[in-house]
Design an enzyme around this catalytic site. Structure first.
Site, PDB file in Angstrom:
ATOM      1  N   ARG A 205      -2.590   9.170  15.921  1.00 46.69           N
ATOM      2  CA  ARG A 205      -2.906   9.706  14.793  1.00 46.69           C
ATOM      3  C   ARG A 205      -3.680  10.542  14.546  1.00 46.69           C
ATOM      4  NH1 ARG A 205      -0.141   5.605  13.888  1.00 46.69           N
ATOM      5  NH2 ARG A 205      -0.820   3.944  12.750  1.00 46.69           N
TER       6      ARG A 205
ATOM      7  N   ARG B  88     -10.633  -0.773  10.749  1.00 48.50           N
ATOM      8  CA  ARG B  88     -10.024   0.277  10.893  1.00 48.50           C
ATOM      9  C   ARG B  88     -10.108   1.425  12.630  1.00 48.50           C
ATOM     10  NH1 ARG B  88     -10.268   3.718   5.623  1.00 48.50           N
ATOM     11  NH2 ARG B  88     -11.842   2.609   4.828  1.00 48.50           N
TER      12      ARG B  88
ATOM     13  N   TYR C   3       0.800  -1.210  -0.173  1.00 48.54           N
ATOM     14  CA  TYR C   3      -0.016   0.814  -0.051  1.00 48.54           C
ATOM     15  C   TYR C   3       0.917   0.818  -0.480  1.00 48.54           C
ATOM     16  CZ  TYR C   3      -4.054   2.997   2.368  1.00 48.54           C
ATOM     17  OH  TYR C   3      -4.438   3.748   2.165  1.00 48.54           O
TER      18      TYR C   3
ATOM     19  N   GLU D  96       3.941   1.572  -0.522  1.00 59.01           N
ATOM     20  CA  GLU D  96       4.639   1.439  -1.663  1.00 59.01           C
ATOM     21  C   GLU D  96       3.945   1.857  -3.505  1.00 59.01           C
ATOM     22  OE1 GLU D  96       7.741   2.575  -1.126  1.00 59.01           O
ATOM     23  OE2 GLU D  96       9.147   1.634  -0.151  1.00 59.01           O
ATOM     24  N   GLY D  97       2.919   1.370  -3.117  1.00 59.20           N
ATOM     25  CA  GLY D  97       2.167   1.412  -4.437  1.00 59.20           C
ATOM     26  C   GLY D  97       1.214   2.692  -4.284  1.00 59.20           C
ATOM     27  N   LYS D  98       1.136   3.280  -2.904  1.00 59.07           N
ATOM     28  CA  LYS D  98       0.787   4.973  -2.981  1.00 59.07           C
ATOM     29  C   LYS D  98       2.098   5.967  -3.494  1.00 59.07           C
ATOM     30  CE  LYS D  98      -3.597   4.604  -2.326  1.00 59.07           C
ATOM     31  NZ  LYS D  98      -4.601   5.232  -2.810  1.00 59.07           N
TER      32      LYS D  98
ATOM     33  N   GLN E 222       0.664   5.793  20.218  1.00 58.46           N
ATOM     34  CA  GLN E 222       0.943   5.369  18.985  1.00 58.46           C
ATOM     35  C   GLN E 222      -0.343   6.585  18.363  1.00 58.46           C
ATOM     36  OE1 GLN E 222      -0.126   3.089  20.074  1.00 58.46           O
ATOM     37  NE2 GLN E 222      -1.716   1.665  18.247  1.00 58.46           N
TER      38      GLN E 222
ATOM     39  N   ARG F   1       1.578  10.679  13.686  1.00 59.65           N
ATOM     40  CA  ARG F   1       0.994  11.453  12.040  1.00 59.65           C
ATOM     41  C   ARG F   1      -0.214  12.274  12.914  1.00 59.65           C
ATOM     42  NH1 ARG F   1      -0.145   7.126   9.173  1.00 59.65           N
ATOM     43  NH2 ARG F   1       2.100   6.917   8.479  1.00 59.65           N
TER      44      ARG F   1
HETATM   45  P1  NAD Z   1     -12.864   1.588   0.770  1.00 57.13           P
HETATM   46  O1  NAD Z   1     -11.714   1.089   1.177  1.00 57.13           O
HETATM   47  O2  NAD Z   1     -14.250   1.973   1.516  1.00 57.13           O
HETATM   48  O3  NAD Z   1     -13.023   2.841  -0.702  1.00 57.13           O
HETATM   49  C1  NAD Z   1     -12.139   1.895  -1.874  1.00 57.13           C
HETATM   50  C2  NAD Z   1     -13.111   0.974  -3.273  1.00 57.13           C
HETATM   51  O4  NAD Z   1     -12.360   1.086  -4.049  1.00 57.13           O
HETATM   52  C3  NAD Z   1     -14.156   0.152  -2.735  1.00 57.13           C
HETATM   53  O5  NAD Z   1     -15.315   0.499  -2.657  1.00 57.13           O
HETATM   54  C4  NAD Z   1     -13.351  -0.888  -3.358  1.00 57.13           C
HETATM   55  O6  NAD Z   1     -14.618  -1.564  -3.784  1.00 57.13           O
HETATM   56  C5  NAD Z   1     -12.703  -0.716  -4.329  1.00 57.13           C
HETATM   57  N1  NAD Z   1     -11.888  -1.140  -5.524  1.00 57.13           N
HETATM   58  C6  NAD Z   1     -10.879  -1.500  -4.551  1.00 57.13           C
HETATM   59  N2  NAD Z   1      -9.691  -2.019  -5.672  1.00 57.13           N
HETATM   60  C7  NAD Z   1     -10.652  -2.017  -6.736  1.00 57.13           C
HETATM   61  C8  NAD Z   1     -10.134  -1.887  -7.886  1.00 57.13           C
HETATM   62  N3  NAD Z   1      -9.017  -2.972  -8.107  1.00 57.13           N
HETATM   63  N4  NAD Z   1     -10.514  -2.306  -9.007  1.00 57.13           N
HETATM   64  C9  NAD Z   1     -12.294  -0.764  -8.256  1.00 57.13           C
HETATM   65  N5  NAD Z   1     -12.299  -0.343  -7.296  1.00 57.13           N
HETATM   66  C10 NAD Z   1     -11.886  -1.109  -6.865  1.00 57.13           C
HETATM   67  O7  NAD Z   1     -11.637   3.343   1.129  1.00 57.13           O
HETATM   68  P2  NAD Z   1     -11.916   4.533   1.450  1.00 57.13           P
HETATM   69  O8  NAD Z   1     -11.162   4.830   2.822  1.00 57.13           O
HETATM   70  O9  NAD Z   1     -13.391   4.718   0.799  1.00 57.13           O
HETATM   71  O10 NAD Z   1     -10.395   4.766   0.433  1.00 57.13           O
HETATM   72  C11 NAD Z   1     -10.859   5.694  -0.343  1.00 57.13           C
HETATM   73  C12 NAD Z   1      -9.247   6.154  -1.361  1.00 57.13           C
HETATM   74  O11 NAD Z   1      -8.898   7.297  -0.094  1.00 57.13           O
HETATM   75  C13 NAD Z   1      -7.996   4.609  -1.018  1.00 57.13           C
HETATM   76  O12 NAD Z   1      -7.454   5.207  -2.715  1.00 57.13           O
HETATM   77  C14 NAD Z   1      -7.432   4.760   0.103  1.00 57.13           C
HETATM   78  O13 NAD Z   1      -6.162   4.912  -0.030  1.00 57.13           O
HETATM   79  C15 NAD Z   1      -7.581   6.423   0.644  1.00 57.13           C
HETATM   80  N6  NAD Z   1      -7.391   6.693   1.751  1.00 57.13           N
HETATM   81  C16 NAD Z   1      -8.434   6.841   2.567  1.00 57.13           C
HETATM   82  C17 NAD Z   1      -7.567   7.467   3.863  1.00 57.13           C
HETATM   83  C18 NAD Z   1      -8.714   6.802   4.936  1.00 57.13           C
HETATM   84  O14 NAD Z   1      -8.973   7.108   6.182  1.00 57.13           O
HETATM   85  N7  NAD Z   1     -10.742   6.515   4.255  1.00 57.13           N
HETATM   86  C19 NAD Z   1      -6.375   7.610   4.325  1.00 57.13           C
HETATM   87  C20 NAD Z   1      -5.593   7.831   3.148  1.00 57.13           C
HETATM   88  C21 NAD Z   1      -5.844   7.649   2.180  1.00 57.13           C
HETATM   89  N1  UDP Z   2      -5.758   0.124  15.748  1.00 59.16           N
HETATM   90  C1  UDP Z   2      -5.554  -0.380  17.387  1.00 59.16           C
HETATM   91  N2  UDP Z   2      -7.233  -1.443  17.900  1.00 59.16           N
HETATM   92  C2  UDP Z   2      -8.057  -1.735  16.833  1.00 59.16           C
HETATM   93  C3  UDP Z   2      -7.285  -1.546  15.563  1.00 59.16           C
HETATM   94  C4  UDP Z   2      -5.867  -0.737  15.313  1.00 59.16           C
HETATM   95  O1  UDP Z   2      -4.798   0.014  18.338  1.00 59.16           O
HETATM   96  O2  UDP Z   2      -8.585  -2.406  16.824  1.00 59.16           O
HETATM   97  C5  UDP Z   2      -4.859   0.500  16.151  1.00 59.16           C
HETATM   98  C6  UDP Z   2      -3.333   0.592  14.839  1.00 59.16           C
HETATM   99  O3  UDP Z   2      -2.775  -0.268  15.024  1.00 59.16           O
HETATM  100  C7  UDP Z   2      -2.659   1.505  14.545  1.00 59.16           C
HETATM  101  C8  UDP Z   2      -4.140   2.854  14.260  1.00 59.16           C
HETATM  102  O4  UDP Z   2      -5.408   2.148  15.621  1.00 59.16           O
HETATM  103  O5  UDP Z   2      -1.423   2.593  15.242  1.00 59.16           O
HETATM  104  C9  UDP Z   2      -4.421   3.651  13.583  1.00 59.16           C
HETATM  105  O6  UDP Z   2      -5.397   2.036  12.924  1.00 59.16           O
HETATM  106  P1  UDP Z   2      -5.812   2.089  11.555  1.00 59.16           P
HETATM  107  O7  UDP Z   2      -5.786   0.944  11.333  1.00 59.16           O
HETATM  108  O8  UDP Z   2      -7.101   2.771  12.154  1.00 59.16           O
HETATM  109  O9  UDP Z   2      -5.096   3.164  10.443  1.00 59.16           O
HETATM  110  P2  UDP Z   2      -3.776   3.185   9.620  1.00 59.16           P
HETATM  111  O10 UDP Z   2      -2.491   2.367  10.622  1.00 59.16           O
HETATM  112  O11 UDP Z   2      -3.358   2.922   8.799  1.00 59.16           O
HETATM  113  O12 UDP Z   2      -3.320   5.323  10.458  1.00 59.16           O
END
Ligand code: NAD
Ligand code: UDP
Length: 308
Positions: A210, A185, A144, A146-148, A208, A275
């Site tokens: 956030r 999450r 994720y 490195e992908g991003k 930690q 973060r």
């Molecule tokens: P989410 O998982 O609810 O939504 C992602 C959507 O993309 C889903 O509907 C899924 O079915 C679709 N999807 C996944 N792979 C696909 C593919 N190969 N082709 C077509 N559709 C595909 O997640 P979200 O929280 O709504 O996140 C949306 C975007 O925002 C993502 O790119 C995520 O990396 C980015 N983002 C979200 C957060 C957050 O806190 N919510 C933080 C940072 C970045």
């Molecule tokens: N986390 C936690 N308990 C849970 C789920 C997550 O303590 O049930 C922690 C996780 O280890 C991280 C933070 O909460 O430190 C945020 O996690 P999340 O998966 O929401 O997002 P990200 O780590 O990608 O910021």
């Protein structure tokens, strides 16, 4: 009427973005493979004359005519993006490549939903856009992170090489209604556990941090970024309020009047220790800053989860 493509439009953020775009007067094409998203999230839009859903995986090329593209398709929660890490990397890279090719063909403006994960486990705190990050290239979060990062690289190379009109936002943890209650999450986990009076699972010692942004604020920032002139980003979008996971657990327990107790589990590998976004650039370029405090956003999110 402008036609806008939202990839990942059936997901948490994508469905809220579709709502905003329809309400503003756009025609929306929502593309999703429903891996983590759900038709439930967009059911209220089905039948709307300006809304269309297309089942499609963005790792495959897409041939449609649109004026703007928001590229959100990608699983976002650690358990979901780690479920099939090779597929996650393909979605990040091939998905970005296919959507950039589409933007080039259509001369459409394209926005990438990037992430604070590009900063990895940050050695600079809080994180400005100029910080290049501290990412493990071979860990369990790397598909994720490195992908991003490579997606951002592709965006800027298409911009430099092919003059594609790009926008890049780096989203920090965002929460709100329509989060998948089972996606693992922290906000959804804690609320679901609290509502069921189950143990609240803190990973590690809970110190930690956030920064949590309410979904409406985030969507407003994303929309502003798409429609600002002369600014590609990357720009941080997030709420600079910083909380430990212990604090979050206590707030959720208090807000839900829960009998839950806190329990500690092992910390997943490469879990970032801190973060917090610097949002000076978003304020300056977009006139944006979050308006919803964590307490208020949690209230709305808890109400949503209660109703499920
Ligand atoms: P989410 O998982 O609810 O939504 C992602 C959507 O993309 C889903 O509907 C899924 O079915 C679709 N999807 C996944 N792979 C696909 C593919 N190969 N082709 C077509 N559709 C595909 O997640 P979200 O929280 O709504 O996140 C949306 C975007 O925002 C993502 O790119 C995520 O990396 C980015 N983002 C979200 C957060 C957050 O806190 N919510 C933080 C940072 C970045
Ligand atoms: N986390 C936690 N308990 C849970 C789920 C997550 O303590 O049930 C922690 C996780 O280890 C991280 C933070 O909460 O430190 C945020 O996690 P999340 O998966 O929401 O997002 P990200 O780590 O990608 O910021």
């Amino acid at each position: 009427m402008q036609r806008v493509l939202v990839t990942g439009g059936a997901g948490f953020l994508g469905s809220h973005l579709c709502d905003k775009l329809i309400a503003t007067g756009y025609e929306v094409l929502c593309v999703d493979n429903l891996f983590t998203g759900s038709k439930e999230n967009i059911r209220h839009l089905s039948g709307h004359p300006h809304f269309e859903f297309m089942y499609h995986d963005i790792t495959e090329p897409l041939f449609v005519e649109v004026d703007q593209i928001y590229n959100l398709a990608c699983p976002a929660s650690p358990p979901h993006y780690q479920f099939d890490p090779i597929k996650t990397a393909k979605t990040c890279f091939l998905g970005a490549l296919n959507m950039l090719d589409l933007a080039k063909r259509c001369k459409a403006r394209i926005l990438q939903a990037s992430t604070s994960e590009v900063y990895g486990d940050p050695a600079v705190h809080p994180q400005p856009e100029t910080y290049h990050g501290n990412v493990n290239p071979i860990g369990i979060r790397s598909c994720y992170d490195e992908g991003k990062r490579i997606a951002e690289t592709l965006f800027f190379d298409y911009h430099r090489q092919h003059n594609v009109d790009i926008r890049v936002v780096r989203i920090f943890n965002t929460y709100g209604p329509r989060m998948n209650p089972e996606d693992g999450r922290v906000v959804s986990n804690f609320i679901m556990q609290a509502l069921h009076n189950e143990d609240i699972t803190i990973y590690g010692d809970g110190r930690q941090t956030r920064s949590f942004c309410y979904v409406d604020d985030l969507i407003d920032g994303m929309y502003r970024m798409m429609n600002v002139e002369g600014f590609t980003g990357p720009v941080n979008l997030g709420n600079p309020g910083e909380f430990t996971m212990l604090e979050l657990a206590e707030i959720v327990i208090a807000r839900t009047n829960s009998k839950s107790k806190i329990t500690f589990k092992s910390l997943p590998a490469d879990d970032p220790t801190q973060r917090k976004p610097v949002i000076t650039l978003a304020k300056e370029k977009l006139g944006w800053e979050p308006a919803v405090a964590l307490d208020d956003g949690l209230e709305k999110t808890i109400t949503y989860f209660r109703g499920l």
